[in-house]
Design a protein around this motif. Structure first.
Motif, PDB file in Angstrom:
ATOM      1  N   GLU B 135      51.381  -9.309  45.801  1.00 36.16           N
ATOM      2  CA  GLU B 135      51.486 -10.309  46.866  1.00 36.16           C
ATOM      3  C   GLU B 135      52.160 -11.582  46.347  1.00 36.16           C
ATOM      4  O   GLU B 135      53.078 -12.110  46.974  1.00 36.16           O
ATOM      5  CB  GLU B 135      50.081 -10.617  47.419  1.00 36.16           C
ATOM      6  CG  GLU B 135      50.044 -11.617  48.546  1.00 36.16           C
ATOM      7  CD  GLU B 135      50.773 -11.145  49.795  1.00 36.16           C
ATOM      8  OE1 GLU B 135      50.897  -9.918  49.988  1.00 36.16           O
ATOM      9  OE2 GLU B 135      51.237 -12.017  50.565  1.00 36.16           O
ATOM     10  N   VAL B 136      51.706 -12.039  45.161  1.00 38.01           N
ATOM     11  CA  VAL B 136      52.282 -13.268  44.592  1.00 38.01           C
ATOM     12  C   VAL B 136      53.767 -13.070  44.282  1.00 38.01           C
ATOM     13  O   VAL B 136      54.588 -13.958  44.503  1.00 38.01           O
ATOM     14  CB  VAL B 136      51.513 -13.710  43.313  1.00 38.01           C
ATOM     15  CG1 VAL B 136      52.165 -14.937  42.693  1.00 38.01           C
ATOM     16  CG2 VAL B 136      50.049 -13.984  43.634  1.00 38.01           C
ATOM     17  N   LEU B 137      54.109 -11.854  43.793  1.00 35.44           N
ATOM     18  CA  LEU B 137      55.512 -11.572  43.450  1.00 35.44           C
ATOM     19  C   LEU B 137      56.341 -11.234  44.688  1.00 35.44           C
ATOM     20  O   LEU B 137      57.572 -11.155  44.603  1.00 35.44           O
ATOM     21  CB  LEU B 137      55.596 -10.397  42.464  1.00 35.44           C
ATOM     22  CG  LEU B 137      55.131 -10.650  41.034  1.00 35.44           C
ATOM     23  CD1 LEU B 137      55.033  -9.341  40.270  1.00 35.44           C
ATOM     24  CD2 LEU B 137      56.080 -11.608  40.306  1.00 35.44           C
ATOM     25  N   GLY B 138      55.660 -10.988  45.825  1.00 33.39           N
ATOM     26  CA  GLY B 138      56.374 -10.598  47.035  1.00 33.39           C
ATOM     27  C   GLY B 138      56.965  -9.196  46.941  1.00 33.39           C
ATOM     28  O   GLY B 138      58.038  -8.921  47.476  1.00 33.39           O
ATOM     29  N   LEU B 139      56.277  -8.299  46.237  1.00 30.06           N
ATOM     30  CA  LEU B 139      56.769  -6.928  46.056  1.00 30.06           C
ATOM     31  C   LEU B 139      55.909  -5.956  46.849  1.00 30.06           C
ATOM     32  O   LEU B 139      54.717  -6.191  47.041  1.00 30.06           O
ATOM     33  CB  LEU B 139      56.687  -6.527  44.577  1.00 30.06           C
ATOM     34  CG  LEU B 139      57.563  -7.251  43.571  1.00 30.06           C
ATOM     35  CD1 LEU B 139      57.299  -6.715  42.172  1.00 30.06           C
ATOM     36  CD2 LEU B 139      59.033  -7.093  43.925  1.00 30.06           C
ATOM     37  N   PRO B 140      56.505  -4.834  47.306  1.00 24.19           N
ATOM     38  CA  PRO B 140      55.666  -3.787  47.893  1.00 24.19           C
ATOM     39  C   PRO B 140      54.744  -3.219  46.811  1.00 24.19           C
ATOM     40  O   PRO B 140      55.123  -3.163  45.640  1.00 24.19           O
ATOM     41  CB  PRO B 140      56.674  -2.735  48.365  1.00 24.19           C
ATOM     42  CG  PRO B 140      57.930  -3.006  47.625  1.00 24.19           C
ATOM     43  CD  PRO B 140      57.925  -4.473  47.278  1.00 24.19           C
ATOM     44  N   SER B 141      53.540  -2.794  47.220  1.00 18.68           N
ATOM     45  CA  SER B 141      52.581  -2.310  46.234  1.00 18.68           C
ATOM     46  C   SER B 141      52.109  -0.913  46.589  1.00 18.68           C
ATOM     47  O   SER B 141      51.765  -0.633  47.740  1.00 18.68           O
ATOM     48  CB  SER B 141      51.419  -3.308  46.173  1.00 18.68           C
ATOM     49  OG  SER B 141      50.193  -2.662  46.111  1.00 18.68           O
ATOM     50  N   VAL B 142      52.136  -0.019  45.612  1.00 21.02           N
ATOM     51  CA  VAL B 142      51.599   1.334  45.781  1.00 21.02           C
ATOM     52  C   VAL B 142      50.443   1.472  44.797  1.00 21.02           C
ATOM     53  O   VAL B 142      50.640   1.336  43.588  1.00 21.02           O
ATOM     54  CB  VAL B 142      52.671   2.413  45.491  1.00 21.02           C
ATOM     55  CG1 VAL B 142      52.045   3.801  45.557  1.00 21.02           C
ATOM     56  CG2 VAL B 142      53.824   2.292  46.464  1.00 21.02           C
TER      57      VAL B 142
END
Lengths: 318, 258
Positions: B135-142
């Protein structure tokens, strides 16, 4: 002079310990014994990948370029796990095959080498090895006929025929084998005492764990003392050989005599603590005990090495 | 392909752990080792980079006292470099602060196609840092990836669920959390151990990364008390007088399992 092992030497031993604890617990060792496997190809490959098998092979030949001081803790770890197969012999013999057709194979583990003294009537691991390194050279293309032995992880054989290629630099083979085996015996002794300690904490008699009784504690403490006292002479002998000291032969003999006796004492104490169960197939102790009995006699027994020490000491001018 | 792996250095689980009675936090002043659950992420990163045919694996870690023992293990496995955030001010940091710090460390390395974390650490068990970090990096997370493949700029993963697994895809760059046992971590070779000594470890403080507030000041949680877990109550012993099965059946009925 520095008397302690370096951080690297400890890191290598820790790395090997980690591998063996996870990949070679006593259950695996028992499987190998049950299957009559005197050599473990899977573990062998891992030991080659880690760099254990080529520890003493010079760097330009693809090895680690280590000395016997760099390797002595590795032999101790291999002994702690009771690793079957020609690990001690291969490590010691590999650097002596430099410049032969086997030089590459001993580093990546594809060629298995064993070692023997010319006076040995039987050769350990000849059935799984491609080459036997002895003080008179490298023997290959031989025929083997199995001989019953005590240690299922150390097959003995009578060797006939084959070709002997002379090798340079096999002078210290016997002493190096003695010191490497001494370190392996120290490791076996440590494990047997650990197993007995664990058993003494669990097994109850007269309403308490037998380890609570002083006689049992003293038995194990005396055995541990012997094993601990064998360590310093073993490390010293490794240093003497690594640095070509004039006392190397005497020091190697002192190490092998003391380590053999210490492992034997540890086996007796651990057996007594276990009671008859210790000798059964199901107990882990027997795996380590029988290996210790076989190795205490290998490459010179304590009596032979003691005589060598006394001859060296008495010959020294006062 | 460049992969950054978040690794935690923890007190050796084989040794008895202890709490600091003044803060009720785990004592972490001795030698720390690489958390075993992170060794899977390191191994997966090394395999993915190897398969991609180029790039490198970098590490980020947050640990007290400039501790690098665990990082050296991961570097000996084959990672190329590391950023270590070590700062007394970080003592008492909660999961979100940890995620902010790690995100800043990931940014310091830069250029990551993939960030890998374990599902949770073996000493803290909050299991929330990877998602917060994404979330902090603004990346999708799996999360809970048990199998991962890279196809061009797409990540394909099998995501462990209670019933089986989901097959999911997402664009790179992304963050994944990998489960234990997903790959077999390699044992560092002796040459790897030697090489690890000269690999760069960039040690920075929270201030260097511009993360503030941290530690107890930045934490959204307090540890008010620590108590021993209650001992398990003794079970019921049934004497079998020939009708014991009926008692088992009624016990299971009460649990509504039959």
């Amino acid at each position: 002079m520095r008397f302690a092992f370096t951080d690297d030497q400890r890191a290598f031993a820790d790395g090997l310990h980690d591998l063996l604890v996870h990949e070679y617990p006593p259950a695996r060792l028992r499987e190998a014994w049950a299957a009559g496997r005197g050599h473990e190809p899977d573990l062998w490959r891992r030991l080659a990948d880690m760099g254990v098998l080529s520890m003493m092979v010079p760097g330009p030949a693809g090895g680690m370029g280590g000395t016997l001081v760099d390797s002595v803790l590795l032999f101790q770890q291999l002994g702690r796990a009771g690793v079957p197969g020609p690990v001690v012999e291969h490590l010691v013999a590999a650097p002596r095959l430099a410049g032969t057709p086997w030089a590459g194979g001993v580093v990546d583990g594809s060629v298995v080498v064993t070692a023997a003294l010319d006076v040995d009537p039987f050769v350990a691991h000849a059935d799984v090895a491609e080459v036997i390194v002895t003080p008179s050279g490298a023997r290959h293309g031989y025929a083997v006929s199995a001989v019953a032995g005590l240690d299922e992880g150390r097959h003995l054989a009578e060797v006939t025929g084959g070709t002997l290629e002379p090798l340079p630099g096999t002078d210290e083979l016997a002493d190096t084998l003695a010191v490497a085996t001494a370190a392996f015996l120290v490791g076996l002794g440590e494990t047997m005492i650990d197993l007995a300690g664990e058993y003494a904490r669990q097994r109850e008699q007269f309403g308490k764990p037998i380890g609570a009784f002083q006689a049992v504690k003293h038995l194990l403490a005396d055995a541990l003392l012997k094993v601990e006292f064998a360590k310093a002479p073993t490390y010293r002998a490794a240093w003497s050989l690594s640095t070509a000291q004039p006392t190397a032969g005497r020091d190697a003999s002192m190490a092998k005599a003391l380590a053999g006796e210490a492992a034997y004492r540890a086996s007796r104490a651990a057996m007594q603590v276990h009671g008859a169960i210790g000798y059964t197939w199901e107990a882990d102790l027997q795996l380590f005990m029988k290996k210790a009995w076989a190795l205490q006699r290998a490459y010179g027994d304590a009596r032979w090495h003691r005589r060598r020490v006394s001859a060296a000491v008495l010959a020294t001018p006062r | 392909m460049n992969v950054i792996v978040c690794v935690k250095q923890i007190p050796d689980p084989a040794l008895p752990g202890a709490l600091d009675s003044s803060t009720n936090t785990l004592k972490r002043d001795g030698k720390l080792i690489l958390d075993e659950s992170d060794s899977y992420g390191v191994e997966m990163a090394l395999q993915l980079v190897d398969k991609a045919g180029g790039g490198e694996v970098s590490l980020v870690s947050m640990a007290p006292n400039g501790e690098v023992s665990g990082l050296r293990t991961a570097l000996a496995m084959g990672a190329a470099k590391a950023v270590l955030v070590s700062d007394p001010a970080l003592q008492g940091s909660d999961a979100l602060t940890t995620a902010r710090v790690l995100a800043a460390a990931v940014g310091r390395i830069g250029g990551a196609d993939l960030v890998i974390a374990a599902t949770e650490s073996s000493d803290g068990y909050t299991g929330t840092v990877p998602e917060q970090l994404a979330e902090v990096l603004g990346l999708p997370s799996v999360t809970f990836a048990k199998h991962v493949e890279i196809d061009g700029s797409t990540l394909k993963a099998s995501r462990q669920t209670e019933d089986g697994y989901d097959e999911v895809e997402c664009p790179l760059p992304a963050l994944i959390s990998v489960t234990a046992g997903v790959v077999e971590p390699r044992y560092p070779s002796f040459k790897g151990i030697m090489a690890a000594k000269s690999k760069p470890v960039d040690t920075v403080t929270a201030g260097d990364l511009g993360v503030d507030p941290v530690g107890w000041a930045g934490a959204g949680q307090q540890i008010s008390d620590v108590a021993k877990a209650p001992e398990r109550a003794a079970g019921e012993i049934v004497e079998d007088d020939g009708e014991g099965f009926a008692k088992i059946v009624s016990f299971l009925e009460n649990l509504k399992v039959i």
